[in-house]
Write a protein that holds these residues in place. Structure first.
Motif, short mmCIF file in Angstrom:
data_model
loop_
_atom_site.label_atom_id
_atom_site.label_comp_id
_atom_site.label_asym_id
_atom_site.label_seq_id
_atom_site.Cartn_x
_atom_site.Cartn_y
_atom_site.Cartn_z
N ASP A 217 0.85 -1.19 0.00
CA ASP A 217 0.00 0.00 0.00
C ASP A 217 0.89 1.24 0.00
O ASP A 217 2.12 1.13 0.00
CB ASP A 217 -0.93 0.03 1.22
CG ASP A 217 -2.31 0.60 0.88
OD1 ASP A 217 -2.36 1.54 0.05
OD2 ASP A 217 -3.30 0.11 1.42
N THR A 218 0.26 2.41 0.01
CA THR A 218 1.02 3.65 0.11
C THR A 218 1.59 3.78 1.52
O THR A 218 1.05 3.17 2.46
CB THR A 218 0.13 4.87 -0.18
OG1 THR A 218 -0.87 4.96 0.85
CG2 THR A 218 -0.55 4.75 -1.54
N PRO A 219 2.66 4.54 1.70
CA PRO A 219 3.20 4.72 3.05
C PRO A 219 2.16 5.25 4.03
O PRO A 219 2.09 4.81 5.18
CB PRO A 219 4.35 5.72 2.85
CG PRO A 219 4.76 5.53 1.44
CD PRO A 219 3.52 5.21 0.68
N GLU A 220 1.35 6.20 3.57
CA GLU A 220 0.34 6.81 4.44
C GLU A 220 -0.68 5.78 4.91
O GLU A 220 -1.04 5.72 6.10
CB GLU A 220 -0.36 7.97 3.72
CG GLU A 220 0.54 9.17 3.42
CD GLU A 220 1.49 8.91 2.25
OE1 GLU A 220 1.24 7.95 1.46
OE2 GLU A 220 2.49 9.63 2.13
N LYS A 221 -1.17 4.96 3.98
CA LYS A 221 -2.19 3.98 4.35
C LYS A 221 -1.62 2.87 5.22
O LYS A 221 -2.30 2.36 6.12
CB LYS A 221 -2.84 3.41 3.10
CG LYS A 221 -3.75 4.40 2.37
CD LYS A 221 -4.43 3.77 1.16
CE LYS A 221 -5.34 4.77 0.47
NZ LYS A 221 -5.99 4.18 -0.74
N LEU A 222 -0.38 2.48 4.98
CA LEU A 222 0.24 1.47 5.81
C LEU A 222 0.38 1.97 7.25
O LEU A 222 0.10 1.23 8.20
CB LEU A 222 1.61 1.10 5.25
CG LEU A 222 1.61 0.21 4.01
CD1 LEU A 222 3.01 0.16 3.40
CD2 LEU A 222 1.12 -1.20 4.33
N LYS A 223 0.80 3.21 7.41
CA LYS A 223 0.94 3.76 8.76
C LYS A 223 -0.42 3.95 9.44
O LYS A 223 -0.57 3.71 10.63
CB LYS A 223 1.71 5.08 8.70
CG LYS A 223 3.19 4.89 8.43
CD LYS A 223 3.96 6.19 8.41
CE LYS A 223 3.76 6.97 7.15
NZ LYS A 223 4.66 8.14 7.04
N GLY A 227 -3.36 2.28 13.40
CA GLY A 227 -4.39 2.84 14.27
C GLY A 227 -3.79 3.52 15.48
O GLY A 227 -2.81 3.06 16.06
N GLY A 228 -4.38 4.67 15.87
CA GLY A 228 -3.92 5.35 17.07
C GLY A 228 -2.52 5.89 16.94
O GLY A 228 -2.09 6.34 15.87
N VAL A 265 11.20 0.30 24.16
CA VAL A 265 10.03 -0.56 23.96
C VAL A 265 8.95 0.26 23.28
O VAL A 265 8.70 1.41 23.65
CB VAL A 265 9.51 -1.12 25.30
CG1 VAL A 265 8.15 -1.79 25.12
CG2 VAL A 265 10.51 -2.12 25.88
N LYS A 266 8.30 -0.33 22.26
CA LYS A 266 7.24 0.37 21.53
C LYS A 266 5.98 -0.47 21.53
O LYS A 266 6.02 -1.70 21.48
CB LYS A 266 7.67 0.65 20.09
CG LYS A 266 8.75 1.71 19.95
CD LYS A 266 8.97 2.05 18.48
CE LYS A 266 9.97 3.19 18.31
NZ LYS A 266 10.11 3.58 16.89
N ALA A 267 4.83 0.23 21.56
CA ALA A 267 3.53 -0.43 21.47
C ALA A 267 2.52 0.55 20.89
O ALA A 267 2.63 1.76 21.08
CB ALA A 267 3.08 -0.90 22.85
N ALA A 268 1.54 0.02 20.17
CA ALA A 268 0.48 0.86 19.60
C ALA A 268 -0.59 1.11 20.66
O ALA A 268 -1.00 0.19 21.38
CB ALA A 268 -0.14 0.18 18.39
N VAL A 269 -1.03 2.35 20.76
CA VAL A 269 -2.11 2.71 21.70
C VAL A 269 -3.12 3.58 20.96
O VAL A 269 -2.78 4.34 20.07
CB VAL A 269 -1.58 3.48 22.93
CG1 VAL A 269 -0.66 2.61 23.75
CG2 VAL A 269 -0.86 4.75 22.52
N ARG A 270 -4.39 3.44 21.33
CA ARG A 270 -5.45 4.20 20.66
C ARG A 270 -5.86 5.45 21.43
O ARG A 270 -6.43 6.36 20.87
CB ARG A 270 -6.67 3.31 20.41
CG ARG A 270 -6.37 2.16 19.44
CD ARG A 270 -7.62 1.43 19.03
NE ARG A 270 -7.32 0.39 18.05
CZ ARG A 270 -7.20 0.60 16.75
NH1 ARG A 270 -7.40 1.82 16.25
NH2 ARG A 270 -6.91 -0.39 15.93
N GLU A 271 -5.55 5.49 22.73
CA GLU A 271 -5.95 6.64 23.54
C GLU A 271 -4.78 7.08 24.42
O GLU A 271 -4.06 6.25 24.96
CB GLU A 271 -7.15 6.29 24.42
CG GLU A 271 -8.40 5.87 23.63
CD GLU A 271 -9.51 5.42 24.55
OE1 GLU A 271 -9.29 5.40 25.78
OE2 GLU A 271 -10.60 5.10 24.04
N ALA A 272 -4.65 8.40 24.58
CA ALA A 272 -3.57 8.93 25.40
C ALA A 272 -3.71 8.48 26.85
O ALA A 272 -2.71 8.23 27.54
CB ALA A 272 -3.56 10.46 25.31
#
Length: 316
Positions: A217-223, A227-228, A265-272
């Motif tokens: 996909d495009t870089p934008e859509k992949l990122k 989500g979040g 360490v990195k992790a995806a989060v949806r809310e601050a």
């Protein structure tokens, strides 16, 4: 739609190791497509099949509509390949190298000389044109190699990890040269291990792992697919990153990973608010946190998310 590069079900094995396990690609004319993956993922083997250097064991591929096996000679007339090492004569000047290559491609002596001057200017090498290539930096050699590569007026150019080993300044100078190629209508397939490079240059990106393309996909859509935001935690010396990752999974259901050094360490989060809860819990459980930050996802985050998902698929 007629594609500049098209592949369906490409496979290639070496003795007992299957290097490419069913690669599908469809790259449009004038597109810069980046193929990303770690060492051993199948990038170079795929390039070798597309450029007629290797025959596929299975599947088909075409360049500008010409089959890479049946029409190999025609394919080679329509492509140019640049890798990690410049194919230049170091005893000649930059201008002499380009003049020589132009002559080999059938240009008259007068046209070859004029074209060499034009290309040196286009690739920001005019001031170094009278110097022998042996005195050039790595980045200058790669740019000169690109200039020589377009003398045949290729419709498709393959760049196989061309910036490996270059310093940041040389890498960015090569990026400018690649942008120049695409601006003039050349289709470019770039393989690279540098995710920032793909983010800066590519119209679309394909991730390859274990011989298969697992996302395109495009870089934008992949990122955006992550989500979040991304929570990045800097741990203090002596903290066990594996324990932190396990805690994030067990307490918050988060997929986390640490970098090679182990202290990030990195992790995806949806809310601050969740990010603050994570940090509070880590501190309560005596995990030493030096710093943390929330940011938009990067291609690194996409890569690790894909790697984690693929690992889960294999495990199941």
């Amino acid at each position: 739609m007629a594609y500049a590069i098209e592949a369906q079900g490409l496979r290639k094995s070496f003795k007992t190791r299957e290097a490419v396990r069913g690669v599908d690609l469809a790259i449009q004319q004038g597109e810069l497509f980046a193929l990303l993956g770690p060492n051993g993922a199948g990038k170079t083997t795929t390039i070798h099949m597309l450029t007629t250097l290797l025959h596929p064991d299975e599947g088909t591929a075409s360049i500008c509509g010409y089959d890479v096996v049946k029409d190999a000679a025609v394919v080679r007339r329509n492509i140019s390949v640049t890798g990690q090492y410049a194919a230049l004569d170091e005893s000649l000047t930059g201008w002499q190298n380009l003049t020589l290559f132009a002559g080999l491609h059938g240009y008259s002596r007068k046209d070859a000389r004029a074209l060499a001057v034009e290309l040196l200017e286009s690739f920001n090498l005019a001031e170094a044109g009278d110097r022998t290539v042996g005195t050039y930096s790595g980045g200058m050699r790669r740019r000169l190699d690109l200039a020589a590569g377009i003398l045949s007026e290729p419709k498709v150019m393959f760049l196989d990890e061309p910036t490996t080993g270059l310093d940041p300044q040389s890498r960015r100078e090569l990026w400018d040269a690649v942008r120049h190629l695409v601006k003039n209508g050349t289709t470019v397939l770039l393989t690279t291990q540098y995710l920032e490079e793909a983010d800066q240059l590519a119209d679309r990106i394909g991730f390859i792992a274990q011989g298969r393309v697992i996302a395109v996909d495009t870089p934008e859509k992949l990122k955006a697919s992550i989500g979040g935001k991304t929570l990045t935690i800097k741990l203090a010396e002596g903290t066990d990153p594996a324990n932190v990752c396990r805690l994030l999974t067990s307490e918050f259901g988060m997929e986390a990973h640490s970098d090679e050094g182990g202290l990030i360490v990195k992790a995806a989060v949806r809310e601050a608010a969740l990010a603050h809860s994570v940090i509070g819990t880590l501190i309560d459980q005596t995990a030493a946190v030096d710093d943390f930050a929330l940011s938009e996802p990067t291609l690194d985050d996409v890569y690790f998310a894909l790697a984690i998902n693929r690992g889960n698929e294999v495990a199941s």
